[in-house]
Design a protein around this motif. Structure first.
Motif, PDB file in Angstrom:
ATOM      1  N   GLY B 166      -0.263 144.296  21.799  1.00  0.00           N
ATOM      2  CA  GLY B 166      -0.017 144.207  20.362  1.00  0.00           C
ATOM      3  C   GLY B 166       1.460 144.386  20.039  1.00  0.00           C
ATOM      4  N   ASP B 167       2.075 145.412  20.614  1.00  0.00           N
ATOM      5  CA  ASP B 167       3.508 145.637  20.371  1.00  0.00           C
ATOM      6  C   ASP B 167       4.327 144.444  20.862  1.00  0.00           C
ATOM      7  OD1 ASP B 167       2.811 148.050  19.343  1.00  0.00           O
ATOM      8  OD2 ASP B 167       3.813 149.276  20.849  1.00  0.00           O
ATOM      9  N   TYR B 168       3.967 143.950  22.050  1.00  0.00           N
ATOM     10  CA  TYR B 168       4.706 142.805  22.604  1.00  0.00           C
ATOM     11  C   TYR B 168       4.676 141.622  21.638  1.00  0.00           C
ATOM     12  CZ  TYR B 168       5.840 138.697  25.328  1.00  0.00           C
ATOM     13  OH  TYR B 168       6.409 137.512  25.738  1.00  0.00           O
ATOM     14  N   LEU B 169       3.475 141.293  21.145  1.00  0.00           N
ATOM     15  CA  LEU B 169       3.353 140.086  20.315  1.00  0.00           C
ATOM     16  C   LEU B 169       4.034 140.255  18.952  1.00  0.00           C
ATOM     17  CD1 LEU B 169      -0.221 138.797  21.239  1.00  0.00           C
ATOM     18  CD2 LEU B 169       1.999 137.874  21.951  1.00  0.00           C
ATOM     19  N   TRP B 170       3.981 141.467  18.408  1.00  0.00           N
ATOM     20  CA  TRP B 170       4.723 141.726  17.173  1.00  0.00           C
ATOM     21  C   TRP B 170       6.227 141.541  17.389  1.00  0.00           C
ATOM     22  CZ3 TRP B 170       4.122 142.166  12.111  1.00  0.00           C
ATOM     23  CH2 TRP B 170       2.830 142.368  11.598  1.00  0.00           C
ATOM     24  N   LEU B 171       6.723 142.123  18.475  1.00  0.00           N
ATOM     25  CA  LEU B 171       8.166 142.052  18.724  1.00  0.00           C
ATOM     26  C   LEU B 171       8.591 140.617  19.034  1.00  0.00           C
ATOM     27  CD1 LEU B 171       8.424 145.399  20.687  1.00  0.00           C
ATOM     28  CD2 LEU B 171       9.524 144.907  18.479  1.00  0.00           C
ATOM     29  N   LEU B 172       7.756 139.882  19.764  1.00  0.00           N
ATOM     30  CA  LEU B 172       8.073 138.488  20.071  1.00  0.00           C
ATOM     31  C   LEU B 172       8.224 137.677  18.784  1.00  0.00           C
ATOM     32  CD1 LEU B 172       8.384 136.272  22.269  1.00  0.00           C
ATOM     33  CD2 LEU B 172       5.932 135.829  21.979  1.00  0.00           C
ATOM     34  N   LYS B 173       7.291 137.894  17.869  1.00  0.00           N
ATOM     35  CA  LYS B 173       7.330 137.167  16.593  1.00  0.00           C
ATOM     36  C   LYS B 173       8.607 137.508  15.810  1.00  0.00           C
ATOM     37  CE  LYS B 173       4.509 136.533  12.403  1.00  0.00           C
ATOM     38  NZ  LYS B 173       4.551 137.479  11.306  1.00  0.00           N
ATOM     39  N   GLY B 174       8.896 138.810  15.714  1.00  0.00           N
ATOM     40  CA  GLY B 174      10.067 139.245  14.944  1.00  0.00           C
ATOM     41  C   GLY B 174      11.373 138.774  15.566  1.00  0.00           C
ATOM     42  N   ILE B 175      11.477 138.907  16.885  1.00  0.00           N
ATOM     43  CA  ILE B 175      12.732 138.550  17.568  1.00  0.00           C
ATOM     44  C   ILE B 175      12.957 137.039  17.514  1.00  0.00           C
ATOM     45  CG2 ILE B 175      13.882 138.485  19.817  1.00  0.00           C
ATOM     46  CD1 ILE B 175      12.318 141.138  20.459  1.00  0.00           C
ATOM     47  N   SER B 176      11.892 136.260  17.750  1.00  0.00           N
ATOM     48  CA  SER B 176      12.105 134.812  17.790  1.00  0.00           C
ATOM     49  C   SER B 176      12.433 134.277  16.398  1.00  0.00           C
ATOM     50  CB  SER B 176      10.908 134.098  18.420  1.00  0.00           C
ATOM     51  OG  SER B 176       9.719 134.453  17.770  1.00  0.00           O
ATOM     52  N   THR B 177      11.882 134.906  15.366  1.00  0.00           N
ATOM     53  CA  THR B 177      12.225 134.498  14.000  1.00  0.00           C
ATOM     54  C   THR B 177      13.715 134.749  13.731  1.00  0.00           C
ATOM     55  OG1 THR B 177       9.971 135.018  13.311  1.00  0.00           O
ATOM     56  CG2 THR B 177      11.609 134.821  11.567  1.00  0.00           C
ATOM     57  N   GLU B 178      14.222 135.883  14.208  1.00  0.00           N
ATOM     58  CA  GLU B 178      15.661 136.157  14.075  1.00  0.00           C
ATOM     59  C   GLU B 178      16.482 135.168  14.890  1.00  0.00           C
ATOM     60  OE1 GLU B 178      16.943 138.151  11.966  1.00  0.00           O
ATOM     61  OE2 GLU B 178      15.032 139.018  11.345  1.00  0.00           O
ATOM     62  N   LEU B 179      15.990 134.837  16.084  1.00  0.00           N
ATOM     63  CA  LEU B 179      16.725 133.945  16.997  1.00  0.00           C
ATOM     64  C   LEU B 179      16.965 132.587  16.347  1.00  0.00           C
ATOM     65  CD1 LEU B 179      17.809 133.777  19.975  1.00  0.00           C
ATOM     66  CD2 LEU B 179      15.669 132.622  20.540  1.00  0.00           C
ATOM     67  N   ASN B 180      16.026 132.166  15.524  1.00  0.00           N
ATOM     68  CA  ASN B 180      16.145 130.836  14.927  1.00  0.00           C
ATOM     69  C   ASN B 180      17.415 130.686  14.088  1.00  0.00           C
ATOM     70  OD1 ASN B 180      14.749 128.320  14.953  1.00  0.00           O
ATOM     71  ND2 ASN B 180      14.459 128.565  12.738  1.00  0.00           N
TER      72      ASN B 180
END
Lengths: 326, 326
Positions: B166-180
């Motif tokens: 759960g933590d992994y998928l939340w962080l993946l979503k947040g980080i990749s949104t910033e990366l864009n």
């Protein structure tokens, strides 16, 4: 029905365990292969225990960390038990302080005695102006005292690592059989979080489980190894098991049931959420000691080791009083 | 039936996946809470990526290690994916060498960049005659060169740890949104071994599963997060996923299927047993590059990073050629 089977049916009357569900402990060893370095490790343990015997030292076998249970033969996924290994690592230090020799049977990459007090190596080292490597001054005195203890005790501790449930149970059997050679001076302190479930090789898929459907996994029960441990492998040793639960209503009842069933010496019962503050030691004799740690500068393991050392001393005295050759 | 559902039914025609089995990705986030420090971590990532943008640096988000999937609400047991984190840690070092800034999203206690080259802290330090702590001379030069790299690059690497799926998928979503926000200069290098299965909270027992019967556990499928990653979170980034299998007969076919389904840029396909010697990079364009490492002094990650850097450069060029404002 074997004697064992009858006994289990009686003790578990009313519960859902049936002997059909539970393999005999020997079946597990027939099915799961020993670790590759098994003979070498056990021969090292034998020498370590014989040396301790010559020095009239006590030996504590401390188990520590969780066990890995593969879900596939070529293992990508596995079930694990939550355990960082802090209790085993801390207890090992206190046993060494109390003069015990320790066989430390620990999960690969679990918390290690002494090393646990030092942060990551990159955080404590730095380059000086001449690019020589040195220890940062703010960490120096802590590391100095840790290294002093480590150097003092390292020859008194024999560390063995495992990863899978199978390796753990093989090593436990081999080590405890060796431990029996020093009689009542031996102690087993079973702090590892060992899986109750596994998947026999014949029930396990060879390849990685595919993710195109919802997998249903049925586990088999691991035979309760405390039984042969007490009866056959190390009948003379002082044996302490740990019981971790999340439901306070069943904790002590489960501890008492285990002592009745396996006839070992002590169960240390603890709750997942409060295990660093409070544990309850239940003896086969019925005596119950609650240990609470109110001192923030103290670890509860120092109190646990104090208590079990005292109980172990009493056990050794009682056994030598019974012996015809004092 | 939604468009998504229709699309999945078509692509999976003939397999056992039905859309009823697979929740929409959004449902997962509605059900699983974000990590407690989520806002703080993402705000740190935002600043790190903005700084990189000012320096015109590329940013690689490297994910690393397995994910923990709890079997109980008060978690004693969990399913884990085999992954020490070597690939992610090694790749991070090579990306930094190549001038990338790296967001290193890694499982707690997995292998760490630079630290991985140094043995346990107790093995490299010793007390001299005046009981001062010093680095053993046999380790000094190795540690010196590791510390030099670490000091050089530490401000170019933003490390974030997770433990659960759960933590992994939340962080993946947040980080990749910033990366864009840095467009084509961003890369996602998804080397973490992420579980395909989980148990939704409502299907999970509150307390530790009791061992008086054989447990049967039915898992739910984790929604395939590559889909929103490519379509919504970081549509401009260069995205590389990894595919690990144990059965060689399905490996490349699964890599090609993933590219067709999710439309990202590259799959790096590898076998459990040979993953340190050989991998195959498959691009959405159909190009296939096999990487074999015959040099024992070299890590295969250096070859992988070389290749993906080259492909990333090409991707940036192509995208800027299309842009109306060059």
């Amino acid at each position: 029905m074997s004697d064992l089977a009858k006994e289990m049916s009686v003790v578990n009357a009313g519960s859902s365990v049936s002997v059909e569900n539970m393999a005999h402990w020997n079946d597990f060893y027939n099915e799961v292969p020993a670790p590759l370095n098994y003979a070498e490790v056990i021969s090292g343990v034998r020498k370590f225990i014989q040396d301790a015997k010559q020095e009239c030292a006590r030996v504590a076998v401390v188990t520590s960390g969780g066990t890995m249970v593969p879900l596939e033969q070529l293992t990508v996924r596995f079930v694990d038990n939550f355990s960082s290994g802090t209790r085993g690592a801390a207890s090992t230090e206190y046993f060494l302080d109390e003069g015990y020799k320790v066989v430390f049977l620990n999960r690969q990459k679990s918390i290690q005695p002494y090393a646990r007090h030092i942060p990551s190596v990159l955080d404590v080292l730095e380059l000086d102006r001449e690019t020589n490597v040195k220890v940062k001054s703010c960490h120096a005195s802590k590391i100095q005292s840790v290294l002093e203890s480590y150097e003092k005790y390292k020859s008194s501790c024999f560390a063995i690592t495992y990863e899978s449930l199978g390796d753990y149970l093989w090593l436990l059997k081999g080590i405890s059989t060796e431990l029996n050679s020093i009689g009542a001076s031996g102690m087993l302190y079973l702090a590892a979080a060992v899986s109750d479930f596994y998947i026999p090789k014949n029930d396990m898929p060879e390849h990685k489980i595919q993710s195109d459907r919802r997998p249903e996994i049925t586990f088999s029960l691991v035979p309760k190894m405390l039984r042969p441990l007490v009866k056959e492998w190390a009948p003379e040793a002082y044996i302490i098991s740990f019981k971790l639960e999340t439901d306070p209503n069943i904790l002590l009842q489960k501890a008492e049931k285990a002592l009745k069933l396996y006839q070992h010496n002590m169960v240390i019962a603890n709750m997942l959420t409060t295990r660093k503050k409070t544990v309850t030691a239940v003896e086969r004799t019925g005596e119950v000691v609650k240990i609470d740690n109110h001192d923030e500068d103290k670890e509860i393991e120092s109190l646990i080791v104090n208590l079990v050392k005292e109980k172990h001393s009493k056990y050794i005295q009682e056994l030598s009083a019974k012996s015809p050759f004092p």
